[in-house]
Write a protein that holds these residues in place. Structure first.
Motif, PDB file in Angstrom:
ATOM      1  N   UNK A  82       0.833  -1.209   0.000  1.00  0.00           N
ATOM      2  CA  UNK A  82       0.000   0.000   0.000  1.00  0.00           C
ATOM      3  C   UNK A  82       0.867   1.259   0.000  1.00  0.00           C
ATOM      4  N   UNK A  83       1.908   1.274   0.812  1.00  0.00           N
ATOM      5  CA  UNK A  83       2.773   2.455   0.904  1.00  0.00           C
ATOM      6  C   UNK A  83       3.460   2.754  -0.422  1.00  0.00           C
ATOM      7  N   UNK A  84       3.832   1.716  -1.167  1.00  0.00           N
ATOM      8  CA  UNK A  84       4.498   1.913  -2.453  1.00  0.00           C
ATOM      9  C   UNK A  84       3.576   2.561  -3.478  1.00  0.00           C
ATOM     10  N   UNK A  85       2.273   2.439  -3.267  1.00  0.00           N
ATOM     11  CA  UNK A  85       1.308   3.132  -4.126  1.00  0.00           C
ATOM     12  C   UNK A  85       0.979   4.513  -3.549  1.00  0.00           C
ATOM     13  N   UNK A  86       0.850   4.584  -2.221  1.00  0.00           N
ATOM     14  CA  UNK A  86       0.503   5.854  -1.583  1.00  0.00           C
ATOM     15  C   UNK A  86       1.532   6.953  -1.864  1.00  0.00           C
ATOM     16  N   UNK A  87       2.799   6.634  -1.840  1.00  0.00           N
ATOM     17  CA  UNK A  87       3.848   7.664  -1.947  1.00  0.00           C
ATOM     18  C   UNK A  87       3.706   8.479  -3.232  1.00  0.00           C
ATOM     19  N   UNK A  88       3.695   7.841  -4.420  1.00  0.00           N
ATOM     20  CA  UNK A  88       3.520   8.660  -5.634  1.00  0.00           C
ATOM     21  C   UNK A  88       2.116   9.250  -5.766  1.00  0.00           C
ATOM     22  N   UNK A  89       1.104   8.586  -5.195  1.00  0.00           N
ATOM     23  CA  UNK A  89      -0.260   9.110  -5.278  1.00  0.00           C
ATOM     24  C   UNK A  89      -0.373  10.437  -4.549  1.00  0.00           C
ATOM     25  N   UNK A  90       0.215  10.540  -3.374  1.00  0.00           N
ATOM     26  CA  UNK A  90       0.139  11.775  -2.610  1.00  0.00           C
ATOM     27  C   UNK A  90       1.006  12.879  -3.232  1.00  0.00           C
ATOM     28  N   UNK A  91       2.109  12.499  -3.864  1.00  0.00           N
ATOM     29  CA  UNK A  91       2.898  13.501  -4.603  1.00  0.00           C
ATOM     30  C   UNK A  91       2.045  14.081  -5.733  1.00  0.00           C
ATOM     31  N   UNK A  92       1.348  13.203  -6.445  1.00  0.00           N
ATOM     32  CA  UNK A  92       0.482  13.629  -7.547  1.00  0.00           C
ATOM     33  C   UNK A  92      -0.604  14.586  -7.054  1.00  0.00           C
ATOM     34  N   UNK A  93      -1.112  14.349  -5.845  1.00  0.00           N
ATOM     35  CA  UNK A  93      -2.162  15.185  -5.272  1.00  0.00           C
ATOM     36  C   UNK A  93      -1.617  16.429  -4.560  1.00  0.00           C
ATOM     37  N   UNK A  94      -0.301  16.599  -4.548  1.00  0.00           N
ATOM     38  CA  UNK A  94       0.290  17.768  -3.915  1.00  0.00           C
ATOM     39  C   UNK A  94       0.406  17.677  -2.412  1.00  0.00           C
ATOM     40  N   UNK A  95       0.186  16.484  -1.848  1.00  0.00           N
ATOM     41  CA  UNK A  95       0.309  16.283  -0.396  1.00  0.00           C
ATOM     42  C   UNK A  95       1.732  15.798  -0.093  1.00  0.00           C
ATOM     43  N   UNK A  96       2.674  16.709  -0.226  1.00  0.00           N
ATOM     44  CA  UNK A  96       4.084  16.330  -0.162  1.00  0.00           C
ATOM     45  C   UNK A  96       4.503  15.864   1.227  1.00  0.00           C
ATOM     46  N   UNK A  97       4.016  16.534   2.256  1.00  0.00           N
ATOM     47  CA  UNK A  97       4.364  16.130   3.618  1.00  0.00           C
ATOM     48  C   UNK A  97       3.789  14.745   3.916  1.00  0.00           C
ATOM     49  N   UNK A  98       2.560  14.501   3.471  1.00  0.00           N
ATOM     50  CA  UNK A  98       1.959  13.191   3.683  1.00  0.00           C
ATOM     51  C   UNK A  98       2.697  12.122   2.891  1.00  0.00           C
ATOM     52  N   UNK A  99       3.144  12.463   1.690  1.00  0.00           N
ATOM     53  CA  UNK A  99       3.944  11.521   0.903  1.00  0.00           C
ATOM     54  C   UNK A  99       5.233  11.180   1.634  1.00  0.00           C
ATOM     55  N   UNK A 100       5.870  12.195   2.231  1.00  0.00           N
ATOM     56  CA  UNK A 100       7.077  11.955   3.017  1.00  0.00           C
ATOM     57  C   UNK A 100       6.768  11.071   4.217  1.00  0.00           C
ATOM     58  N   UNK A 101       5.611  11.296   4.836  1.00  0.00           N
ATOM     59  CA  UNK A 101       5.200  10.454   5.958  1.00  0.00           C
ATOM     60  C   UNK A 101       5.134   8.988   5.532  1.00  0.00           C
TER      61      UNK A 101
END
Length: 202
Positions: free
Chosen positions: A151-170
């Motif tokens: 799940x995390x391997x999908x979440x990381x680029x998904x949140x970057x795409x959505x502009x949630x950079x801090x959450x992507x870093x999380x």
């Protein structure tokens, strides 16, 4: 760094990191902190248009209540023994895979038809994987960590795409903590003879 963020995202970052760290250590406090994290993410994801992820947090809160009870009572009535770490049975894998596939398919169709989501499949996929992983975590199934890693391997680029950079870093932090959790829970597995006895009584 030029990122736009909010206090909701910052609080979600902090509580999320603490929660996963506590899960890896099998500490019961992960459940109340995780519930606080879910509340912050309901607001954050709804604002970002990640509706399945926002709704998922409500399910997480219910699962957290179950996991809290399960970890302290061993998952059975009348017992106060701590729940042991164990491997996932073939029948459990089959049930999880079937439930996950239905959830992903249903959510993809739902999000594509009734919301303005720009990523219905990926939103649904992360939701399905997270639900499977959370249930496994509630039962202390070792392989739940592999589901979180996926799940995390999908979440990381998904949140970057959505502009949630801090959450992507999380979620990069989550990924590292999941690897540590997998290693720690593997060490916590009962000895082979004890596992066989547990299977015989299950």
């Amino acid at each position: 760094m030029g990122w736009q963020t909010s206090w909701t995202e910052i609080l979600g970052f902090v509580t999320g990191a603490v929660c996963v760290w506590l899960v890896a250590r099998q500490h019961i406090a992960n459940w109340p902190i995780g519930i606080a994290n879910n509340v912050f993410f309901i607001v954050l994801f709804a604002q970002a248009g990640l509706y399945a992820d926002a709704g998922l947090q409500i399910v997480f809160i219910a699962l957290a209540a179950y996991g809290w009870w399960s970890w302290t009572h061993g998952g059975g009535p009348g017992t106060l023994e701590a729940l042991p770490v164990r491997r996932t049975k073939a029948t459990e894998w089959a049930a999880l895979a079937a439930a996950g596939a239905v959830a992903v398919l249903g959510l993809t169709v739902l999000l594509g038809r009734v919301t303005d989501s720009t990523v219905p499949f990926w939103d649904a996929l992360t939701t399905g994987l997270s639900l499977m992983a959370t249930y496994g975590q509630c039962r202390k199934l070792l392989e739940s960590w592999w589901l979180w890693i996926a799940a995390d391997l999908v979440y990381i680029p998904l949140y970057v795409y959505k502009g949630l950079y801090l959450t992507s870093l999380l979620y990069v932090v989550f990924l590292a903590l999941c690897v540590a959790g997998l290693t720690g829970w593997r060490r916590a597995l009962p000895a082979r003879g004890v596992r066989e006895a547990l299977r015989a009584t299950a």
